[in-house]
Scaffold this motif. Structure first.
Motif, mmCIF file in Angstrom:
data_model
loop_
_atom_site.group_PDB
_atom_site.id
_atom_site.type_symbol
_atom_site.label_atom_id
_atom_site.label_comp_id
_atom_site.label_asym_id
_atom_site.label_seq_id
_atom_site.Cartn_x
_atom_site.Cartn_y
_atom_site.Cartn_z
ATOM 1 N N THR A 188 -4.581 41.394 -0.317
ATOM 2 C CA THR A 188 -5.190 42.703 -0.082
ATOM 3 C C THR A 188 -5.780 42.769 1.320
ATOM 4 O O THR A 188 -6.546 41.886 1.720
ATOM 5 N N CYS A 216 -2.236 46.226 -2.996
ATOM 6 C CA CYS A 216 -2.767 45.474 -1.857
ATOM 7 C C CYS A 216 -2.707 46.276 -0.562
ATOM 8 O O CYS A 216 -3.415 45.956 0.401
ATOM 9 N N THR A 251 -9.031 46.894 -7.058
ATOM 10 C CA THR A 251 -8.238 45.934 -6.290
ATOM 11 C C THR A 251 -9.137 44.986 -5.508
ATOM 12 O O THR A 251 -8.874 43.773 -5.439
ATOM 13 N N ARG A 287 -9.247 41.040 -5.829
ATOM 14 C CA ARG A 287 -9.103 40.165 -4.655
ATOM 15 C C ARG A 287 -10.208 39.114 -4.643
ATOM 16 O O ARG A 287 -9.950 37.923 -4.412
#
Length: 442
Positions: free
Chosen positions: A218, A352, A412, A416
């Motif tokens: 990401t 990502c 996300t 991550r």
């Protein structure tokens, strides 16, 4: 420090992304000067497409091809155990490293070379993925001799981020349970996998739940730049939608031909809506394309979808046939405004890069992922997909892009951070003392 990452399938672009992320995590945990060797299912071909990596053969696959092993298997009426073969080969390698007949068993010495790498390794890692369950029984039995050889060498494998289970109650899974109990670390992607692994192992002392390792790719700065750029008016610019499909045959209670037709018709209906109503340009692009040596080519499924498109829509649709490595694919994904994805790692790579994703789930791993992003309402299961329903869902998804993008980004970034926690787990458990001391020094 030498690390073997075994049972990889680099020809699958999703698996290649896993290896890029795994390599980044291992270097963060143990330093840039470590040596990483990939034992791949098709090492010779993988070298051509990913020349910056070191490959050895997947030993069991090569042994199964050996005419001598096939002869022994016939003579023993199918009772030949590869772990017995490994024991003999490894013992002979220790005694004499240049026995000429090994090259015949190992296809030009490939097996002997791979085993020497294993003997010299400090850690052995079984790649992350979705291959340890009764649904993938053949995959489990294919890998068991590798794990049993690792244990024989005194190096039981670490299991990188897995979606595991459910497991069967038979000899194959009893053997797997023995391996998992001896593993120093099992990383699972979700709570269901944790529960299945705990049930098989009998405890959770060596099990940790972390996000799929690919989430460490990401790029928050790139996502912020994308979001800022999207707020700037671009007269005449058509929205760009990426669509990832894949060959598939298991549609549950539906006949495979009926299920496949429903799947392709549904994607076609959504594609036509984006072209006709949104004025979008649509590109079929996926992680598994452009490698003729691989058994899957997602472009073939894309061509089947195009058969259901009206002629005037096809002029706004492109099938991308090009192979791209992970970094190049990530840059390409960044050109789009949204993605309809079937393969899970195409979903992850899109997330990502900050793309809102409309997922089509063929295994629970994708549904679990979008549930963790608070986007469960936008999940469609491949065995239940219907053209009208999916087209309507695509419209609702597009109309709610702002809120979906916000939830996607928030989730996300959390995934991550979870994936990055793997660095600390590895360092604390396996790093040499001097590296651990560096980590706590002021």
């Amino acid at each position: 420090m030498k690390i073997i990452v075994e049972t990889t399938v680099f020809l699958n672009g999703g698996d290649a992304a896993i290896q890029v992320a795994t390599k980044r995590i291992l270097k963060a945990a143990f330093g840039d000067d470590i040596e990483i060797v990939f034992a791949d299912m098709d090492a010779q071909v993988a070298k051509r497409y990913y020349p910056g990596n070191t490959f050895v053969c997947f030993p069991s696959a090569q042994l199964h091809k050996s005419k001598y092993i096939r002869l022994l298997n016939r003579l023993t009426k199918g009772r030949l155990e590869l772990n017995s073969v490994y024991s003999i080969l490894i013992a002979m390698i220790f005694i004499e490293r240049h026995l000429s007949w090994l090259k015949y068993l190992g296809y030009g010495g490939q097996v002997a070379r791979a085993l020497r790498e294993y003997i010299a390794a400090d850690l052995i890692i079984s790649t992350g993925g979705t291959y340890l369950s009764k649904k993938h029984r053949g995959s489990v039995s294919h890998r068991l001799p590798e794990y049993e050889r690792d244990v024989y060498l005194g190096k039981p494998p670490i299991f990188f981020t897995q979606s595991m289970g459910p497991f069967g109650d038979d000899r194959i899974f009893h053997r797997l349970a023995v391996i998992l109990r001896k593993s120093p670390l099992i990383l699972v992607r979700d709570r269901k996998s944790m529960a299945f692994a705990k049930e098989l192992v009998g405890h959770a002392d060596n099990i940790e739940e972390v996000a799929d390792c690919v989430f460490i790719l990401t790029d928050q700065d790139e996502i912020e730049r994308r979001r800022a750029a999207s707020q700037v008016a671009k007269p005449g610019r058509r929205p760009r939608i990426a669509v990832s499909v894949r060959p598939w045959a298991d549609f549950g209670e539906r006949d495979s031909e009926v299920g496949r037709a429903k799947y392709h018709q549904s994607v076609a209906r959504a594609t036509a809506w984006f072209v006709e109503e949104v004025g979008a340009e649509v590109t079929f692009i996926s992680t598994c394309q452009g490698i003729p040596e691989y058994r899957f080519n997602d472009s073939d499924a894309a061509r089947d979808v195009l058969k259901y498109l009206p002629e005037h829509v096809r002029n706004s649709v492109v099938i991308d046939l090009q192979f791209r490595d992970t970094e190049t694919l990530l840059r390409k994904i960044g050109e789009f405004d949204g993605a309809i994805c079937t393969r899970m790692h195409m979903c992850i790579l899109s997330l990502c890069r900050g793309l809102p994703v409309l997922p089509i789930c063929y295994e629970r791993k994708t549904a679990d992922l979008f549930r963790s992003l608070d986007l469960e309402d936008y999940v469609t299961f491949i065995d239940k997909i219907e053209p009208d329903g999916f087209r309507n869902l695509a419209e609702r998804w597009w109309q709610n892009q702002e809120s979906i993008a916000e939830r996607s980004l928030r989730g996300t970034l959390a995934l991550r951070d979870s994936a990055l926690s793997t660095v600390g787990i590895l360092k604390n458990r396996f790093a040499p003392v001097e590296l651990q001391m560096e980590a706590v020094s002021p």
